[in-house]
Scaffold this active site. Structure first.
Site, PDB file in Angstrom:
ATOM      1  N   ASP A 114       1.219  -1.121   0.260  1.00 55.33           N
ATOM      2  CA  ASP A 114      -0.020   0.187   0.141  1.00 55.33           C
ATOM      3  C   ASP A 114       1.186   1.217  -0.181  1.00 55.33           C
ATOM      4  O   ASP A 114       2.361   1.496   0.616  1.00 55.33           O
ATOM      5  CB  ASP A 114      -0.843   0.100   1.051  1.00 55.33           C
ATOM      6  CG  ASP A 114      -0.232  -0.482   2.168  1.00 55.33           C
ATOM      7  OD1 ASP A 114       1.248  -0.127   2.566  1.00 55.33           O
ATOM      8  OD2 ASP A 114      -0.815  -1.280   3.077  1.00 55.33           O
TER       9      ASP A 114
ATOM     10  N   GLU B  63      -9.575  -2.000   5.079  1.00 55.91           N
ATOM     11  CA  GLU B  63      -9.971  -1.646   6.448  1.00 55.91           C
ATOM     12  C   GLU B  63     -11.741  -2.029   6.522  1.00 55.91           C
ATOM     13  O   GLU B  63     -11.911  -3.134   5.867  1.00 55.91           O
ATOM     14  CB  GLU B  63     -10.766  -0.278   7.142  1.00 55.91           C
ATOM     15  CG  GLU B  63      -9.650   0.978   6.941  1.00 55.91           C
ATOM     16  CD  GLU B  63      -8.756   1.092   8.192  1.00 55.91           C
ATOM     17  OE1 GLU B  63      -8.428  -0.122   8.834  1.00 55.91           O
ATOM     18  OE2 GLU B  63      -8.269   2.156   8.244  1.00 55.91           O
TER      19      GLU B  63
ATOM     20  N   HIS C 217      -7.499  -5.528  10.195  1.00 62.76           N
ATOM     21  CA  HIS C 217      -7.462  -4.972   8.669  1.00 62.76           C
ATOM     22  C   HIS C 217      -5.859  -5.900   8.376  1.00 62.76           C
ATOM     23  O   HIS C 217      -4.925  -5.745   9.213  1.00 62.76           O
ATOM     24  CB  HIS C 217      -6.851  -3.536   8.385  1.00 62.76           C
ATOM     25  CG  HIS C 217      -6.303  -2.972   8.571  1.00 62.76           C
ATOM     26  ND1 HIS C 217      -6.052  -1.660   9.883  1.00 62.76           N
ATOM     27  CD2 HIS C 217      -4.877  -2.810   8.976  1.00 62.76           C
ATOM     28  CE1 HIS C 217      -5.479  -1.276  10.183  1.00 62.76           C
ATOM     29  NE2 HIS C 217      -4.357  -1.605   9.908  1.00 62.76           N
TER      30      HIS C 217
ATOM     31  N   ASP D 127      -7.531  -3.767  14.233  1.00 65.22           N
ATOM     32  CA  ASP D 127      -9.060  -3.466  14.174  1.00 65.22           C
ATOM     33  C   ASP D 127      -9.425  -5.093  13.430  1.00 65.22           C
ATOM     34  O   ASP D 127     -10.429  -4.812  12.845  1.00 65.22           O
ATOM     35  CB  ASP D 127      -9.671  -2.153  13.601  1.00 65.22           C
ATOM     36  CG  ASP D 127      -8.823  -1.622  12.154  1.00 65.22           C
ATOM     37  OD1 ASP D 127      -8.075  -2.353  11.539  1.00 65.22           O
ATOM     38  OD2 ASP D 127      -9.516  -1.035  11.441  1.00 65.22           O
TER      39      ASP D 127
END
Length: 240
Positions: A47, A123, A118, A116
């Site tokens: 990313d 996400e 990811h 979380d």
């Protein structure tokens, strides 16, 4: 990884940034110093932030160059990072996908995991079939990454990330996690349902995904005793 590269010098590796995979990169650096040659390896980053200069020390262009390419003796022209500064971001995402395909696909993808759940910057509620695309980062992710910037206000809100569908096409996947802060996400990924609410749970559908965890990151796994038993006896079926 060293065995893979020794057998296939032009292997295609997928690199994650963040804290979790850094010990792996430092061990590879030690092996490069001992003779491992990564100069022909192709690499792809997971990313990049949108509209952050590639020269910014917090950009993943900079991180990959600083932590992976230079210490591992790789060729910069063989390592591709998503272009978060492109005038046409959607076209840049398509080009990135085609570049992976033209390289023959990723042989081994390295991953971390967010608190979380990811992976990459996929996400919660990301499509399990998603491809490289533009994403909006959750406030919690920006807060987690603020340590790499002067303040949270400097952390970009948008990114370009490989999609879950892209990641799952890698032939093998290694995910690294350490610390109690990752324990809930790891438990959801390994023992929870496959759900977009925990993007890493998509790895349950991959035939060759391996998780490397310390005791703290594994502390919420309900079947931890069984996993240790399996590890101790995994080759017991072989005939001497």
């Amino acid at each position: 990884m060293a065995t893979l590269v020794a057998a296939k010098p032009e292997a295609v590796l997928g690199f994650a940034t963040g804290t979790s995979p850094m010990p792996l990169y430092r061990e590879l650096e030690r092996r490069v110093a001992a003779g491992l040659d990564l100069s022909r390896v192709r690499g792809f980053a997971l990313d990049e932030y949108v509209n952050l200069s590639p020269e910014h020390p917090g950009s993943y262009h900079s991180v990959i160059s600083r932590e992976v390419v230079e210490p591992l003796g790789m060729r910069r022209d063989l390592v591709t990072v998503p272009d978060g500064s492109a005038a046409d971001l959607e076209l840049a995402c398509e080009v990135f996908e085609r570049t992976i395909s033209l390289a023959g696909g990723i042989d081994l993808q390295i991953l971390g995991i967010g608190t979380d759940g990811h992976i990459g910057f996929n996400e919660p509620t990301s499509s399990l079939a998603s491809r490289t695309r533009i994403k909006t980062l959750m406030p919690s992710t920006r807060a987690d990454n603020a340590r790499f910037f002067a303040s949270i206000d400097d952390v970009p809100i948008h990114c370009v990330t490989q999609g879950l569908g892209t990641i799952l096409e890698a032939k093998r996947i290694f995910l690294f996690a350490s610390g109690e802060s990752k324990a809930a996400a790891v438990a959801a990924a390994v023992e929870g349902p496959v759900s977009s609410f925990c993007p890493a749970s998509a790895l349950q559908m991959h035939p060759h995904a391996v998780l490397f965890l310390d005791d703290a990151a594994a502390s919420r796994l309900q079947q931890i005793d069984y996993y240790r038993y399996v590890q101790e006896h995994k080759d017991g079926w072989r005939v001497p």
